[in-house]
Design an enzyme around this catalytic site. Sequence first.
Site, PDB file in Angstrom:
ATOM      1  N   CYS A  43       0.751  -1.118   0.025  1.00  0.00           N
ATOM      2  CA  CYS A  43       0.103  -0.083   0.059  1.00  0.00           C
ATOM      3  C   CYS A  43       0.825   1.449   0.226  1.00  0.00           C
ATOM      4  CB  CYS A  43      -0.815  -0.050   1.163  1.00  0.00           C
ATOM      5  SG  CYS A  43      -1.880  -1.488   1.254  1.00  0.00           S
ATOM      6  N   HIS A  90      -3.299   7.111   2.678  1.00  0.00           N
ATOM      7  CA  HIS A  90      -3.515   5.791   2.207  1.00  0.00           C
ATOM      8  C   HIS A  90      -4.927   5.369   2.576  1.00  0.00           C
ATOM      9  CE1 HIS A  90      -4.050   1.588   1.213  1.00  0.00           C
ATOM     10  NE2 HIS A  90      -3.956   1.421   2.252  1.00  0.00           N
ATOM     11  N   ASN A 107     -10.144  -0.288   0.217  1.00  0.00           N
ATOM     12  CA  ASN A 107      -8.767  -0.069   0.031  1.00  0.00           C
ATOM     13  C   ASN A 107      -8.392  -0.502  -1.204  1.00  0.00           C
ATOM     14  OD1 ASN A 107      -5.972  -0.543   0.409  1.00  0.00           O
ATOM     15  ND2 ASN A 107      -6.373  -1.432   2.487  1.00  0.00           N
TER      16      ASN A 107
HETATM   17  N1  ACO Z   1     -18.760  -8.638   9.191  1.00  0.00           N
HETATM   18  C1  ACO Z   1     -19.421  -8.902  10.404  1.00  0.00           C
HETATM   19  N2  ACO Z   1     -18.757  -9.203  11.368  1.00  0.00           N
HETATM   20  C2  ACO Z   1     -17.173  -9.477  11.175  1.00  0.00           C
HETATM   21  C3  ACO Z   1     -16.634  -9.099   9.904  1.00  0.00           C
HETATM   22  C4  ACO Z   1     -17.484  -8.790   8.743  1.00  0.00           C
HETATM   23  N3  ACO Z   1     -16.866  -8.272   7.595  1.00  0.00           N
HETATM   24  N4  ACO Z   1     -15.613  -9.287  10.256  1.00  0.00           N
HETATM   25  C5  ACO Z   1     -15.147  -9.644  11.419  1.00  0.00           C
HETATM   26  N5  ACO Z   1     -16.458  -9.873  12.015  1.00  0.00           N
HETATM   27  C6  ACO Z   1     -16.635 -10.220  13.540  1.00  0.00           C
HETATM   28  C7  ACO Z   1     -15.505 -11.139  13.945  1.00  0.00           C
HETATM   29  O1  ACO Z   1     -15.798 -12.282  13.607  1.00  0.00           O
HETATM   30  C8  ACO Z   1     -15.734 -10.796  15.417  1.00  0.00           C
HETATM   31  O2  ACO Z   1     -16.618 -11.403  15.894  1.00  0.00           O
HETATM   32  P1  ACO Z   1     -16.615 -12.248  17.457  1.00  0.00           P
HETATM   33  O3  ACO Z   1     -16.596 -10.931  18.461  1.00  0.00           O
HETATM   34  O4  ACO Z   1     -17.873 -12.871  17.671  1.00  0.00           O
HETATM   35  O5  ACO Z   1     -15.592 -12.781  17.405  1.00  0.00           O
HETATM   36  C9  ACO Z   1     -16.137  -9.290  15.368  1.00  0.00           C
HETATM   37  O6  ACO Z   1     -16.443  -9.051  14.172  1.00  0.00           O
HETATM   38  C10 ACO Z   1     -14.618  -8.352  15.753  1.00  0.00           C
HETATM   39  O7  ACO Z   1     -13.610  -9.013  15.015  1.00  0.00           O
HETATM   40  P2  ACO Z   1     -12.117  -8.001  15.081  1.00  0.00           P
HETATM   41  O8  ACO Z   1     -11.494  -8.711  13.780  1.00  0.00           O
HETATM   42  O9  ACO Z   1     -11.657  -7.961  16.396  1.00  0.00           O
HETATM   43  O10 ACO Z   1     -12.745  -6.582  14.562  1.00  0.00           O
HETATM   44  P3  ACO Z   1     -12.206  -5.270  14.692  1.00  0.00           P
HETATM   45  O11 ACO Z   1     -12.915  -4.522  15.472  1.00  0.00           O
HETATM   46  O12 ACO Z   1     -10.712  -5.322  14.823  1.00  0.00           O
HETATM   47  O13 ACO Z   1     -12.247  -4.645  13.070  1.00  0.00           O
HETATM   48  C11 ACO Z   1     -10.926  -4.432  11.108  1.00  0.00           C
HETATM   49  C12 ACO Z   1     -11.600  -5.423  12.093  1.00  0.00           C
HETATM   50  C13 ACO Z   1     -11.911  -3.718  10.663  1.00  0.00           C
HETATM   51  C14 ACO Z   1     -10.371  -5.264  10.105  1.00  0.00           C
HETATM   52  C15 ACO Z   1     -10.056  -3.627  11.981  1.00  0.00           C
HETATM   53  O14 ACO Z   1      -9.119  -4.394  12.880  1.00  0.00           O
HETATM   54  C16 ACO Z   1      -9.111  -2.667  11.135  1.00  0.00           C
HETATM   55  O15 ACO Z   1      -9.520  -1.952  10.462  1.00  0.00           O
HETATM   56  N6  ACO Z   1      -7.900  -2.621  11.043  1.00  0.00           N
HETATM   57  C17 ACO Z   1      -7.019  -2.151  10.303  1.00  0.00           C
HETATM   58  C18 ACO Z   1      -6.561  -3.105   9.000  1.00  0.00           C
HETATM   59  C19 ACO Z   1      -6.625  -2.413   7.788  1.00  0.00           C
HETATM   60  O16 ACO Z   1      -7.034  -1.588   7.454  1.00  0.00           O
HETATM   61  N7  ACO Z   1      -5.902  -3.131   6.851  1.00  0.00           N
HETATM   62  C20 ACO Z   1      -6.078  -2.738   5.442  1.00  0.00           C
HETATM   63  C21 ACO Z   1      -4.790  -3.159   4.772  1.00  0.00           C
HETATM   64  S1  ACO Z   1      -3.602  -2.726   5.683  1.00  0.00           S
HETATM   65  C22 ACO Z   1      -3.197  -1.244   5.080  1.00  0.00           C
HETATM   66  O17 ACO Z   1      -3.751  -1.050   4.089  1.00  0.00           O
HETATM   67  C23 ACO Z   1      -2.303  -0.501   5.671  1.00  0.00           C
END
Ligand code: ACO
Length: 321
Positions: free
Chosen positions: A115, A248, A278
């Site tokens: 990215c 980004h 993204n």
């Molecule tokens: N829809 C519904 N529920 C979901 C989904 C979905 N798409 N994905 C995960 N869940 C659920 C999980 O199963 C979990 O359920 P549980 O509590 O029953 O076990 C719950 O949601 C929480 O999951 P987490 O992974 O802990 O959710 P989090 O609050 O961390 O959010 C996310 C996840 C959005 C990916 C967040 O961590 C994030 O934005 N991280 C940054 C990553 C990013 O942006 N990466 C892009 C690439 S990196 C880059 O470009 C630099």
Amino acid sequence: MIYARIAGTGSFLPGDPVSNDDLVARGIDTSDQWIVERTGIRMRHLAAPEVTSSDLACEASRRAIEAAGLQPEDIDLLIVATSTPDCIFPSTATLLQSKLGIRNGAAAFDVQAVCTGFVYGLTIAEKFIRSGSHKRALVVGAEVFSRILDWSDRGTCVLFGDGAGAVVLEASDAPGVLSTSLHADGSHHPILCVPGAVAAGQVIGDPFLRMDGQAVFKFAVKVLGEVAHEVLAQAGVEAGQVDWLIPHQANIRIIQATAKRLGVPMDKVITTVDRHGNTSAASIPLALDLAVRDGRIRSGQRIVIEGVGGGFTWGAALLQF
Ligand code: ACO
């Protein structure tokens, strides 16, 4: 003194937007509410199976070259930032060169910094131009991330989209790229990767994107804040003198936290994550082109672009339009 400035921008998104509800209708166990609350993403574009990164790059590049008032043959350096190349080799940049009909022997190569790839590519091109060796570089971020997503992993497949953005960077008497900063720390490679490879005619290992979302989130907010300060300090520019911040586009919460750390209000931040998801290396030049074409970015303004991605890599540039 030779400087480098952006002479034209272009971008391209494939097909119709695919909404969060469309993903639910396709059988993904998610909801519009979950995706919007956690990420700010409402839709993304997904390329048809036969469409490659070089196809998207070609459309974006044509638009950037036209905006610069040039012909493809005027380009003497092509750099494509991508993690989803058309094939293992040749590079997507040489395939793009062929599609654009550039037969002047211009140098062409890919950059792999996930990215952060566009910031890396722009920084490299700027150094080529400032050295006097090249005059007009095409720098492109182009991705079909939909190809490397595990559509049964709802934690990742809802986050990404496909697209391309391009700029023409040309030699100038006046500064256009005021400062740049690139970094990497390979020890963080496991938190965001596509670990598979091709060998002996087969995919070896896991060919899909894997991510520790919370670790990525924390890392991204920290380094994006730091690197933006670095390019401002290098140029002796205060955050209050920045007209636009283009981070980004991974997640609106990362973008908001980054802007807050830098002291830039959200009305000075260009965001496309709601419409594009993204798009990895394409996200910054896509957002840049959108804001140039809708008239928000104007001549003389100062813009900070900054990216972070797998590796981990991160970097920023301060631009004067
Ligand atoms: N829809 C519904 N529920 C979901 C989904 C979905 N798409 N994905 C995960 N869940 C659920 C999980 O199963 C979990 O359920 P549980 O509590 O029953 O076990 C719950 O949601 C929480 O999951 P987490 O992974 O802990 O959710 P989090 O609050 O961390 O959010 C996310 C996840 C959005 C990916 C967040 O961590 C994030 O934005 N991280 C940054 C990553 C990013 O942006 N990466 C892009 C690439 S990196 C880059 O470009 C630099």
